[in-house]
Write a protein that holds these residues in place. Structure first.
Motif, PDB file in Angstrom:
ATOM      1  N   ASN A 234       0.827  -1.191   0.000  1.00 31.96           N
ATOM      2  CA  ASN A 234       0.000   0.000   0.000  1.00 31.96           C
ATOM      3  C   ASN A 234       0.868   1.250   0.000  1.00 31.96           C
ATOM      4  O   ASN A 234       2.013   1.236   0.428  1.00 31.96           O
ATOM      5  CB  ASN A 234      -0.924   0.023   1.220  1.00 31.96           C
ATOM      6  CG  ASN A 234      -1.956  -1.088   1.169  1.00 31.96           C
ATOM      7  OD1 ASN A 234      -2.571  -1.321   0.131  1.00 31.96           O
ATOM      8  ND2 ASN A 234      -2.122  -1.791   2.279  1.00 31.96           N
ATOM      9  N   MET A 252      -3.558   6.384   3.921  1.00 33.24           N
ATOM     10  CA  MET A 252      -3.406   5.436   2.823  1.00 33.24           C
ATOM     11  C   MET A 252      -3.956   6.053   1.542  1.00 33.24           C
ATOM     12  O   MET A 252      -4.992   6.702   1.543  1.00 33.24           O
ATOM     13  CB  MET A 252      -4.141   4.132   3.120  1.00 33.24           C
ATOM     14  CG  MET A 252      -4.022   3.112   1.983  1.00 33.24           C
ATOM     15  SD  MET A 252      -5.012   1.624   2.241  1.00 33.24           S
ATOM     16  CE  MET A 252      -4.145   0.908   3.648  1.00 33.24           C
ATOM     17  N   TYR A 254      -5.577   5.357  -1.936  1.00 27.18           N
ATOM     18  CA  TYR A 254      -6.277   4.331  -2.700  1.00 27.18           C
ATOM     19  C   TYR A 254      -6.087   4.600  -4.187  1.00 27.18           C
ATOM     20  O   TYR A 254      -6.257   5.717  -4.664  1.00 27.18           O
ATOM     21  CB  TYR A 254      -7.763   4.310  -2.339  1.00 27.18           C
ATOM     22  CG  TYR A 254      -8.022   3.731  -0.975  1.00 27.18           C
ATOM     23  CD1 TYR A 254      -8.010   2.357  -0.796  1.00 27.18           C
ATOM     24  CD2 TYR A 254      -8.256   4.550   0.134  1.00 27.18           C
ATOM     25  CE1 TYR A 254      -8.225   1.805   0.462  1.00 27.18           C
ATOM     26  CE2 TYR A 254      -8.467   4.006   1.391  1.00 27.18           C
ATOM     27  CZ  TYR A 254      -8.455   2.630   1.554  1.00 27.18           C
ATOM     28  OH  TYR A 254      -8.659   2.090   2.791  1.00 27.18           O
ATOM     29  N   ASP A 255      -5.726   3.533  -4.913  1.00 29.89           N
ATOM     30  CA  ASP A 255      -5.430   3.674  -6.333  1.00 29.89           C
ATOM     31  C   ASP A 255      -5.904   2.445  -7.076  1.00 29.89           C
ATOM     32  O   ASP A 255      -6.649   1.625  -6.546  1.00 29.89           O
ATOM     33  CB  ASP A 255      -3.923   3.904  -6.531  1.00 29.89           C
ATOM     34  CG  ASP A 255      -3.089   2.854  -5.832  1.00 29.89           C
ATOM     35  OD1 ASP A 255      -3.316   1.659  -6.093  1.00 29.89           O
ATOM     36  OD2 ASP A 255      -2.211   3.221  -5.026  1.00 29.89           O
ATOM     37  N   ASN A 258      -4.999  -1.049  -5.217  1.00 30.27           N
ATOM     38  CA  ASN A 258      -5.596  -1.551  -3.982  1.00 30.27           C
ATOM     39  C   ASN A 258      -7.100  -1.295  -3.916  1.00 30.27           C
ATOM     40  O   ASN A 258      -7.708  -1.353  -2.862  1.00 30.27           O
ATOM     41  CB  ASN A 258      -4.902  -0.967  -2.747  1.00 30.27           C
ATOM     42  CG  ASN A 258      -4.944   0.553  -2.734  1.00 30.27           C
ATOM     43  OD1 ASN A 258      -5.609   1.172  -3.548  1.00 30.27           O
ATOM     44  ND2 ASN A 258      -4.220   1.145  -1.800  1.00 30.27           N
ATOM     45  N   THR A 259      -7.713  -0.969  -5.053  1.00 32.24           N
ATOM     46  CA  THR A 259      -9.171  -0.897  -5.131  1.00 32.24           C
ATOM     47  C   THR A 259      -9.629  -1.728  -6.324  1.00 32.24           C
ATOM     48  O   THR A 259      -8.838  -2.059  -7.212  1.00 32.24           O
ATOM     49  CB  THR A 259      -9.671   0.552  -5.332  1.00 32.24           C
ATOM     50  OG1 THR A 259      -9.204   1.047  -6.588  1.00 32.24           O
ATOM     51  CG2 THR A 259      -9.200   1.459  -4.210  1.00 32.24           C
ATOM     52  N   SER A 268     -14.163   0.034  -4.638  1.00 34.15           N
ATOM     53  CA  SER A 268     -14.122  -0.504  -3.277  1.00 34.15           C
ATOM     54  C   SER A 268     -12.700  -0.937  -2.965  1.00 34.15           C
ATOM     55  O   SER A 268     -11.971  -1.379  -3.860  1.00 34.15           O
ATOM     56  CB  SER A 268     -15.055  -1.714  -3.132  1.00 34.15           C
ATOM     57  OG  SER A 268     -16.387  -1.365  -3.408  1.00 34.15           O
ATOM     58  N   ALA A 269     -12.300  -0.769  -1.696  1.00 37.39           N
ATOM     59  CA  ALA A 269     -10.993  -1.255  -1.288  1.00 37.39           C
ATOM     60  C   ALA A 269     -10.957  -2.764  -1.458  1.00 37.39           C
ATOM     61  O   ALA A 269     -11.821  -3.466  -0.934  1.00 37.39           O
ATOM     62  CB  ALA A 269     -10.721  -0.873   0.160  1.00 37.39           C
ATOM     63  N   SER A 271      -8.212  -6.316  -2.560  1.00 40.39           N
ATOM     64  CA  SER A 271      -7.066  -7.029  -3.122  1.00 40.39           C
ATOM     65  C   SER A 271      -6.719  -8.140  -2.143  1.00 40.39           C
ATOM     66  O   SER A 271      -6.653  -7.897  -0.931  1.00 40.39           O
ATOM     67  CB  SER A 271      -5.869  -6.084  -3.294  1.00 40.39           C
ATOM     68  OG  SER A 271      -4.906  -6.670  -4.142  1.00 40.39           O
ATOM     69  N   THR A 414      -7.943   7.745  -7.470  1.00 42.00           N
ATOM     70  CA  THR A 414      -8.122   7.756  -6.014  1.00 42.00           C
ATOM     71  C   THR A 414      -9.590   7.851  -5.689  1.00 42.00           C
ATOM     72  O   THR A 414     -10.425   8.230  -6.515  1.00 42.00           O
ATOM     73  CB  THR A 414      -7.377   8.944  -5.369  1.00 42.00           C
ATOM     74  OG1 THR A 414      -7.903  10.147  -5.924  1.00 42.00           O
ATOM     75  CG2 THR A 414      -5.890   8.864  -5.639  1.00 42.00           C
ATOM     76  N   THR A 415      -9.902   7.500  -4.444  1.00 43.75           N
ATOM     77  CA  THR A 415     -11.267   7.658  -3.970  1.00 43.75           C
ATOM     78  C   THR A 415     -11.240   8.463  -2.694  1.00 43.75           C
ATOM     79  O   THR A 415     -10.229   8.560  -2.028  1.00 43.75           O
ATOM     80  CB  THR A 415     -11.912   6.291  -3.699  1.00 43.75           C
ATOM     81  OG1 THR A 415     -11.112   5.596  -2.750  1.00 43.75           O
ATOM     82  CG2 THR A 415     -12.040   5.484  -4.961  1.00 43.75           C
TER      83      THR A 415
END
Length: 415
Positions: A234, A252, A254-255, A258-259, A268-269, A271, A414-415
């Motif tokens: 991450n 963290m 998010y990209d 890992n989503t 959604s997160a 992996s 990203t989220t």
């Protein structure tokens, strides 16, 4: 022998000679028609006086091929000697005079003896190797140079920044400072710009060692953003305001690694993750195998789910092998969703065997009246295959040896 060479001369292409500082009609000069006049051009030219019009005007022959400019030196042979020897002596003397006059002038073509251009009053053009200007400011304009051409290199207002200014482009090591030393953090001596920092308190278990960061200081208050760093696949960043030496916790990022994007486009997160379809040939979604997803039977898996196999065993029944089972944290199973955003298209259920094999079942949606409450309940109907325009999302646990954490993380999504 007599030579008259007072003043300067100009001759037009019509043979009209105009003198400056001359006295061609003054008694005693010996000037008369028929005399020879030699003009100091390169090469020298010879004319005959046809008429004497005034103290500054003569008519000459033959006419010159090109006009001779004002300021040219000349000599009129005023002797009365008519013998060939006498004329030869006069011509020789005139040529000696002109050679002496031309001795300091460069000839046409390439020259190696020019040491200065003291008499040049017209600036050389850009085509001639000059700037076409007489002042430094005009020369900069001609060369299209902006304000940076006169700015001093440094970090003051109006200066041009050099390599290393504000920590940008700095080569070699740079002394790091601690985020834990509050007095140093708010002092005017604290670094500014892009500089390394160190956090010995290991805030949130994410910032540790020495890493670069971007700093903006206003008085004793700092705003900062740390460069992304990695932990267990991450990406983490830190940022915020520091007024007391205490930085904010790491966050963290998010990209696309890992989503996961659900069949309706919602992130959604996730992996490791897999997408289950009826079959590769039946699936109509062009984005089913985007990014790191690869086909593994009747579905696809991302890079961290390599090694699984998905197989359709019956209508609406799919087997997933190679994992350790469903993920235990957060979500692990999502029904196929309408890509237009109108909700789920079916009801999904999952079972897990002791060896980690997953059985995923899909049913049509059925509505039944609840006689006790009077509500309409949504219940599984008959089995159905995954619609061609959607998929089932599955999140799993993978054996440690099969997890491939990536460090080349793209951060644009990203989220």
């Amino acid at each position: 022998m007599g030579l008259y060479k007072a003043g300067k001369i100009a001759i037009s292409t019509a043979g009209a000679a105009t003198g400056t500082g001359t006295a061609w009609t003054t008694a005693g000069t010996g000037i008369r028609t028929g005399q020879t006049i030699l003009v100091n051009t390169n090469p020298a030219q010879q004319f005959t006086i046809q008429t004497i019009n005034s103290a500054t005007s003569l008519t000459l022959s033959p006419v010159p091929a090109a006009a001779i400019p004002a300021g040219t030196t000349y000599a009129i042979l005023t002797t009365d000697a008519l013998s060939v020897d006498g004329l030869g002596s006069q011509v020789a003397e005139a040529i000696t005079y002109f050679k002496a006059s031309l001795g300091g002038r460069a000839a046409s073509g390439a020259n190696s003896d020019i040491t200065s251009l003291g008499g040049l009053s017209t600036p050389l053009s850009l085509e001639q190797g000059g700037t076409g200007s007489k002042t430094a400011a005009d020369a900069r304009v001609a060369l299209q140079l902006g304000n940076a051409a006169t700015a001093t290199i440094g970090e003051n207002s109006g200066n041009v920044m050099g390599s290393g200014s504000f920590g940008l482009g700095l080569q070699g090591s740079h002394a790091a400072f601690n985020l834990d030393t509050s007095p140093a953090m708010v002092s005017l001596l604290a670094p500014k710009g892009m500089v390394p920092f160190r956090n010995e308190a290991n805030i949130s278990g994410r910032i540790n060692g020495t890493s670069p960061g971007i700093w903006i200081r206003t008085g004793g208050v700092f705003a900062y953003i740390s460069v992304p760093h990695f932990d267990a696949g991450n990406v983490y960043i830190s940022g915020g305001l520091i007024a007391d030496g205490t930085p904010t916790s790491a966050r963290m990022l998010y990209d696309n690694k890992n989503t996961t994007k659900a069949s309706n486009g919602v992130l959604s997160a996730a992996s490791p993750v897999a997408r289950v379809v009826q079959s590769k040939s039946a699936c109509l979604r062009p984005d089913i195998a985007e990014d790191s997803f690869e086909w593994c039977g009747d579905g696809v898996a991302n890079s961290e789910a390599r090694g699984i196999e998905i197989k359709r065993t019956a209508v609406g029944v799919y087997s997933l092998t190679g994992s350790m089972g469903f993920a235990e944290d957060s979500w692990h199973l999502k029904a196929p969703a309408d890509p237009a955003g109108n909700g789920d298209l079916a009801i999904v259920e999952g079972e897990q065997a002791e060896d980690g094999t997953l059985t995923i079942k899909l049913f049509k949606k059925r509505y039944k009246l609840n006689e006790e409450s009077g509500d309409i309940d949504l219940i599984p109907g008959i089995p159905m295959d995954v619609p061609a325009n959607s998929w089932i999302d599955v999140r799993m646990e993978m054996p440690a040896s099969k997890v491939e954490h990536k460090t080349d993380v793209a951060i644009e999504t990203t989220t």
